[in-house]
Each structure stands twice: as structure tokens, then as C-alpha cells.
Motif scaffolding. Structure first.
Motif, mmCIF file in Angstrom:
data_model
loop_
_atom_site.group_PDB
_atom_site.id
_atom_site.type_symbol
_atom_site.label_atom_id
_atom_site.label_comp_id
_atom_site.label_asym_id
_atom_site.label_seq_id
_atom_site.Cartn_x
_atom_site.Cartn_y
_atom_site.Cartn_z
ATOM 1 N N LEU A 91 0.869 -1.268 -0.112
ATOM 2 C CA LEU A 91 -0.077 -0.271 0.337
ATOM 3 C C LEU A 91 1.125 1.294 0.368
ATOM 4 C CD1 LEU A 91 -2.251 -1.172 2.407
ATOM 5 C CD2 LEU A 91 -3.125 -1.133 -0.230
ATOM 6 N N THR A 92 0.923 2.012 -1.023
ATOM 7 C CA THR A 92 2.083 2.614 -0.866
ATOM 8 C C THR A 92 0.830 4.429 -1.560
ATOM 9 O OG1 THR A 92 3.567 1.194 -2.205
ATOM 10 C CG2 THR A 92 3.481 3.785 -2.756
ATOM 11 N N PRO A 93 0.726 5.670 -0.533
ATOM 12 C CA PRO A 93 0.729 6.665 -0.847
ATOM 13 C C PRO A 93 1.448 6.926 -1.754
ATOM 14 C CG PRO A 93 1.640 6.513 1.685
ATOM 15 C CD PRO A 93 2.284 5.082 0.694
ATOM 16 N N ALA A 94 0.398 7.902 -2.593
ATOM 17 C CA ALA A 94 1.015 9.183 -3.432
ATOM 18 C C ALA A 94 0.612 10.265 -3.619
ATOM 19 C CB ALA A 94 0.811 8.366 -5.306
ATOM 20 N N HIS A 95 0.909 11.256 -4.603
ATOM 21 C CA HIS A 95 0.549 12.732 -4.908
ATOM 22 C C HIS A 95 0.354 12.729 -6.218
ATOM 23 C CE1 HIS A 95 1.358 13.069 -0.829
ATOM 24 N NE2 HIS A 95 1.645 12.721 -0.579
ATOM 25 N N ASP A 96 -0.942 13.837 -5.931
ATOM 26 C CA ASP A 96 -1.450 14.500 -7.489
ATOM 27 C C ASP A 96 -1.590 13.376 -8.933
ATOM 28 O OD1 ASP A 96 -0.117 17.400 -6.892
ATOM 29 O OD2 ASP A 96 2.208 16.314 -7.097
ATOM 30 N N PRO A 97 -2.653 12.431 -8.438
ATOM 31 C CA PRO A 97 -3.701 13.660 -7.377
ATOM 32 C C PRO A 97 -2.749 12.577 -6.142
ATOM 33 C CG PRO A 97 -4.628 11.475 -8.479
ATOM 34 C CD PRO A 97 -3.456 12.161 -9.653
ATOM 35 N N ALA A 98 -4.329 12.997 -5.046
ATOM 36 C CA ALA A 98 -3.574 11.808 -3.673
ATOM 37 C C ALA A 98 -4.509 10.695 -3.613
ATOM 38 C CB ALA A 98 -4.018 12.921 -2.300
ATOM 39 N N CYS A 165 -2.138 0.660 -17.526
ATOM 40 C CA CYS A 165 -1.551 0.306 -16.321
ATOM 41 C C CYS A 165 -1.761 1.526 -15.336
ATOM 42 C CB CYS A 165 -0.263 -0.264 -15.792
ATOM 43 S SG CYS A 165 -0.242 -2.085 -15.693
ATOM 44 N N PRO A 166 -2.019 1.581 -14.481
ATOM 45 C CA PRO A 166 -2.249 2.535 -13.494
ATOM 46 C C PRO A 166 -0.377 2.956 -13.415
ATOM 47 C CG PRO A 166 -3.627 1.101 -12.067
ATOM 48 C CD PRO A 166 -2.471 0.726 -13.199
ATOM 49 N N PRO A 167 -1.112 4.210 -13.346
ATOM 50 C CA PRO A 167 0.525 5.231 -13.301
ATOM 51 C C PRO A 167 1.495 4.984 -12.093
ATOM 52 C CG PRO A 167 -1.309 7.226 -12.825
ATOM 53 C CD PRO A 167 -1.384 6.124 -13.672
ATOM 54 N N SER A 168 2.270 4.416 -11.592
ATOM 55 C CA SER A 168 3.116 3.384 -10.289
ATOM 56 C C SER A 168 3.683 4.855 -9.200
ATOM 57 C CB SER A 168 4.934 3.076 -10.598
ATOM 58 O OG SER A 168 4.266 1.520 -11.547
ATOM 59 N N PRO A 169 3.252 5.059 -8.194
ATOM 60 C CA PRO A 169 3.076 6.236 -7.515
ATOM 61 C C PRO A 169 4.669 6.674 -7.149
ATOM 62 C CG PRO A 169 2.927 4.036 -5.756
ATOM 63 C CD PRO A 169 3.013 4.416 -7.220
#
Length: 169
Positions: A91-98, A165-169
Motif C-alpha cells: 500500500l503506497t501513498p502517492a500524490h497528484d492526485p492524492a 496500467c495505473p501510474p506507479s507512485p
């Protein structure tokens, strides 16, 4: 009568049935799935700082995801109970978007694949985050849940085109 291009959960009469895997070869099976939950910047900040009132959101979500893999057969009507040999959840937090990106890799040695277990892990992990944070942010959005890679069995390796694929954080 089963194959890559047939719907093998239906018999010749079109009725749903559980596929007989008794004659399938035992191989190492691996599946990787991912998804994400989009949220307000303030919600992500509280998760990262440990200030969400219900406790360690990511720790609880990780355990929920692992537990979900072991119960997939109870949730998906035609799934088989499997003896899993390993589950890894990130589970990895990422930003832009949050957001929090969830990736689950599931392993077994058996006669059927673990794609549903990996997808269930991601879904339940993200739903757990929603449940723990909904009082602060009901507008969270679960999205981009899908299979990234599977290996083993008659069809061998399959990988999603990385462009989808969704962008990696």
C-alpha cells in the motif's frame, strides 16, 4: 470443453457450474493485481501522519487484503478454495492526485490460478481504507483495479500492456 476463449463456468446447457479442475496439471501459479483509491489531500496527509482516528489505516488494510485472499472462494460463487503459499500486499501513498496504490501478489502451487485472489485482495484492501476514512472523506474513489500479470497453468504468462496500467507512485 474449456479453453482460453470459452466461458468455462457454464455447462453445455448454459447453466453456471463449478469447473472440475481434477485433471488439470499442478503448477506454480502467481497473480499480481493493482488498484488505487483517490482521496482529498487532507485525507492522505492524515493517513501518512498516523492521525486518522481509527488507527493504522494502511496496516489494517494490509491485513484485510491478506485475509480476503484466503476467503475469496466464499465470496466468488464459482471460485475454488485454494491452499495459498504466499501473499504480498503493498500500500503506497502517492500524490497528484492524492491516492493510495494497492498491489497484491498471490502465489500457490495448484490446479487453478490465483487471479481472483489477487483482485479480491486489492478490492478489500481499498474498501478497508474507504471504511476507515469515510467519516472524513466520503468522496474517495476506487479505480483502476485490474490484473497486471499472471503466470502458471496451461496458458502460462500473461501481462497487461504497461500503457494501460495505473501510474506507479
Amino acid at each position: 470443453m474449456s479453453g482460453v476463449n470459452t466461458l468455462n463456468h457454464f455447462n453445455r446447457l448454459g447453466e453456471a457450474h463449478m469447473v472440475d479442475i481434477g485433471e488439470k496439471v499442478v503448477t506454480t501459479r502467481v497473480a499480481l493485481a493493482s488498484g488505487e483509491i483517490i482521496m482529498a489531500d487532507s485525507t492522505l496527509e492524515r493517513i501518512e501522519s498516523g492521525r486518522m482516528g481509527k488507527g493504522d489505516v494502511l496496516g489494517v488494510a494490509r491485513i484485510a487484503a491478506i485475509q480476503a485472499t484466503k476467503r475469496t472462494w466464499e465470496l466468488i460463487p464459482l471460485a475454488h478454495p485454494l491452499l495459498l503459499t504466499g501473499v504480498e500486499v503493498e500500500l503506497t501513498p502517492a500524490h497528484d492526485p492524492a491516492r493510495i496504490v494497492c498491489r497484491a501478489e498471490v502465489h500457490c502451487v495448484g490446479q487453478t490460478g490465483v487471479e481472483m485472489e489477487a483482485l479480491t485482495a486489492v478490492s478489500v484492501g481499498l474498501l478497508t481504507i474507504y471504511d476507515m476514512c469515510k467519516a472524513m472523506d466520503r468522496g474517495m474513489l476506487l479505480q483502476n483495479t485490474g490484473l497486471i500479470r499472471k503466470d502458471g497453468g496451461k496458458t502460462g504468462l500473461w501481462e497487461r500492456d504497461q500503457a494501460s496500467c495505473p501510474p506507479s507512485p
